[in-house]
Design an enzyme around this catalytic site. Structure first.
Site, PDB file in Angstrom:
ATOM      1  N   ASP A   1      -0.996  -6.185  -0.162  1.00  0.00           N
ATOM      2  CA  ASP A   1      -1.168  -5.457   1.112  1.00  0.00           C
ATOM      3  C   ASP A   1      -2.568  -5.335   1.750  1.00  0.00           C
ATOM      4  O   ASP A   1      -2.938  -4.291   1.021  1.00  0.00           O
ATOM      5  CB  ASP A   1      -0.124  -4.440   1.334  1.00  0.00           C
ATOM      6  CG  ASP A   1       0.199  -3.702   1.810  1.00  0.00           C
ATOM      7  OD1 ASP A   1       0.547  -4.950   3.172  1.00  0.00           O
ATOM      8  OD2 ASP A   1       1.240  -3.342   1.811  1.00  0.00           O
TER       9      ASP A   1
ATOM     10  N   GLU B   1      -0.963  -5.575   8.655  1.00  0.00           N
ATOM     11  CA  GLU B   1      -0.333  -4.640   9.942  1.00  0.00           C
ATOM     12  C   GLU B   1      -1.047  -4.726  10.890  1.00  0.00           C
ATOM     13  O   GLU B   1      -1.792  -4.873  10.789  1.00  0.00           O
ATOM     14  CB  GLU B   1      -0.531  -3.265   9.167  1.00  0.00           C
ATOM     15  CG  GLU B   1       0.188  -3.128   7.905  1.00  0.00           C
ATOM     16  CD  GLU B   1       0.549  -1.852   7.825  1.00  0.00           C
ATOM     17  OE1 GLU B   1       0.023  -0.498   8.980  1.00  0.00           O
ATOM     18  OE2 GLU B   1       0.759  -1.416   6.448  1.00  0.00           O
TER      19      GLU B   1
ATOM     20  N   ASP C   1       0.769  -0.972  -0.267  1.00  0.00           N
ATOM     21  CA  ASP C   1       0.288  -0.111   0.066  1.00  0.00           C
ATOM     22  C   ASP C   1       1.176   1.046  -0.081  1.00  0.00           C
ATOM     23  O   ASP C   1       0.316   2.506  -0.057  1.00  0.00           O
ATOM     24  CB  ASP C   1      -1.189  -0.079   0.924  1.00  0.00           C
ATOM     25  CG  ASP C   1      -0.502   0.351   2.597  1.00  0.00           C
ATOM     26  OD1 ASP C   1       0.940  -0.213   2.441  1.00  0.00           O
ATOM     27  OD2 ASP C   1      -0.950  -0.168   3.515  1.00  0.00           O
TER      28      ASP C   1
ATOM     29  N   LYS D   1      -0.792  -9.459   3.333  1.00  0.00           N
ATOM     30  CA  LYS D   1       0.166  -8.654   4.355  1.00  0.00           C
ATOM     31  C   LYS D   1      -1.043  -7.938   5.051  1.00  0.00           C
ATOM     32  O   LYS D   1      -1.592  -7.453   4.209  1.00  0.00           O
ATOM     33  CB  LYS D   1       0.785  -8.510   3.686  1.00  0.00           C
ATOM     34  CG  LYS D   1       1.328  -8.038   5.193  1.00  0.00           C
ATOM     35  CD  LYS D   1       3.075  -6.791   4.800  1.00  0.00           C
ATOM     36  CE  LYS D   1       3.088  -5.753   3.753  1.00  0.00           C
ATOM     37  NZ  LYS D   1       2.425  -4.319   4.516  1.00  0.00           N
TER      38      LYS D   1
ATOM     39  N   GLU E   1       9.591  -3.893  10.960  1.00  0.00           N
ATOM     40  CA  GLU E   1       9.854  -2.562  10.345  1.00  0.00           C
ATOM     41  C   GLU E   1      10.901  -1.695  10.763  1.00  0.00           C
ATOM     42  O   GLU E   1       9.970  -1.728  12.149  1.00  0.00           O
ATOM     43  CB  GLU E   1       8.926  -1.986   9.121  1.00  0.00           C
ATOM     44  CG  GLU E   1       8.833  -0.742   8.933  1.00  0.00           C
ATOM     45  CD  GLU E   1       8.360  -0.287   7.588  1.00  0.00           C
ATOM     46  OE1 GLU E   1       6.650  -0.819   7.126  1.00  0.00           O
ATOM     47  OE2 GLU E   1       8.060   0.921   7.073  1.00  0.00           O
TER      48      GLU E   1
HETATM   49  O1  KIV Z   1       3.285  -1.214   1.556  1.00  0.00           O
HETATM   50  C1  KIV Z   1       4.249  -1.426   1.718  1.00  0.00           C
HETATM   51  O2  KIV Z   1       5.033  -1.002   1.100  1.00  0.00           O
HETATM   52  C2  KIV Z   1       5.501  -2.361   2.678  1.00  0.00           C
HETATM   53  C3  KIV Z   1       6.447  -2.569   3.453  1.00  0.00           C
HETATM   54  C4  KIV Z   1       7.304  -1.303   3.829  1.00  0.00           C
HETATM   55  C5  KIV Z   1       7.117  -3.432   3.668  1.00  0.00           C
HETATM   56  O3  KIV Z   1       4.544  -2.869   3.783  1.00  0.00           O
END
Ligand code: KIV
Length: 282
Positions: free
Chosen positions: A89, A121, A50, A119, A188
């Site tokens: 994401d 968060e 994202d 993914k 991160e």
């Molecule tokens: O969105 C993204 O680019 C990320 C990376 C920083 C791991 O989540």
């Protein structure tokens, strides 16, 4: 078992098996042409991050990402990647509101965009969503430490886990995600000692960004690696190319040639006498 580098395509079980055997190389990708190049170059994982909101759309943070825009980027990347595992994401508010919405949105990354995984968060606070997604057999990559969707709560993009109590929280979040069944966890912007401890503690690969050298893999943002980002880069970025001045110079040269009428040349033009083309020809 074959190493990652010997394997095509990269799968979730192969990534898990790479822990302690072979570092995992992951980079963000947002469109088909760059995804094809990254795939050809041997990246193991392409993350349709994202971060597109910032790198592609010029926003100050990732909060404006939507399912529709993420799915379009993800479909472009999945369509171009032959070997790399493509991870979509999940954008802000696509998994926090309810478990059923989380599953439905995660499923779209697989069914509509061709991703192999999503993914998410956050740690224990999103465990309900993570467990629901996993129970639909959708592989989930976790993400703890500096989670950019929480940047308003953090008060900016800051290193997390410097104090002992905060470090314990991040470690417990990573352990909970791995126990729930996440196949890998992004760490991160956390101190390298904490990342090393998490990497030693959990059975699935850690993939670091600003988390030191002892993670099981590393991820960077495409525009940072290629020198396309403007402004000061965070200290964890290593720039492998400096494409911004190359693109700018090419654009200047094109503009110069158009203004001076030296483009197009005769060889770049079609001569008369032929029927006009009905569709675009090269
Ligand atoms: O969105 C993204 O680019 C990320 C990376 C920083 C791991 O989540």
């Amino acid at each position: 078992m074959a190493t990652l580098s010997e394997t095509s395509p990269v799968t979730v079980p192969l990534l898990i098996a790479a822990k302690g055997r072979e570092p995992i190389a992951m980079m963000t990708a947002y469109d088909a042409p760059s995804a094809a190049l990254l795939d050809e170059a041997g990246l193991d994982v392409l993350l349709v991050g994202d971060s597109a909101e910032m790198t592609v759309y010029g926003r100050q943070n990732t909060l404006s990402a939507t399912m529709d825009s993420m799915l379009r980027h993800a479909a472009a990347v999945s369509g171009a990647a032959k070997r790399a595992l493509v991870v979509g994401d999940m954008p802000f508010l696509s998994y926090q509101t309810s478990a059923s919405e989380a599953v439905a949105n995660a499923g779209r990354f697989l069914s509509q965009a061709g991703c192999a995984a999503v993914k998410v968060e956050g740690g224990r606070r999103v465990l309900g969503a993570v467990e629901a997604i996993l129970s639909a057999d959708i592989p989930v990559m976790g993400h703890v430490g500096l989670t950019p969707q929480s940047y308003r709560k953090f008060g900016g993009f800051k290193v997390q886990g410097r104090e002992h109590a905060a470090a314990r929280e991040i470690l417990e979040d990573a352990a909970a995600l791995s126990e729930a069944g996440c196949f890998a966890i992004v760490l991160e912007c956390v101190p390298d000692g904490l990342a090393a401890e998490i990497t030693r503690t959990i059975p699935v690969p850690t993939i670091g960004i600003g988390a030191g050298a002892l993670c099981d893999g590393q991820v960077l943002v495409f525009h940072d690696v290629m020198g396309l980002s403007r402004g000061v880069s965070p200290r964890f970025v290593r720039r492998y190319a400096n494409l911004a001045p190359i693109i700018e110079e090419a654009a200047r040269a094109f503009t110069r040639d158009v203004k001076s009428r030296s483009f197009p040349s005769q060889a770049e033009s079609y001569s008369s006498g032929k029927a006009p083309a009905l569709r675009r020809v090269r």
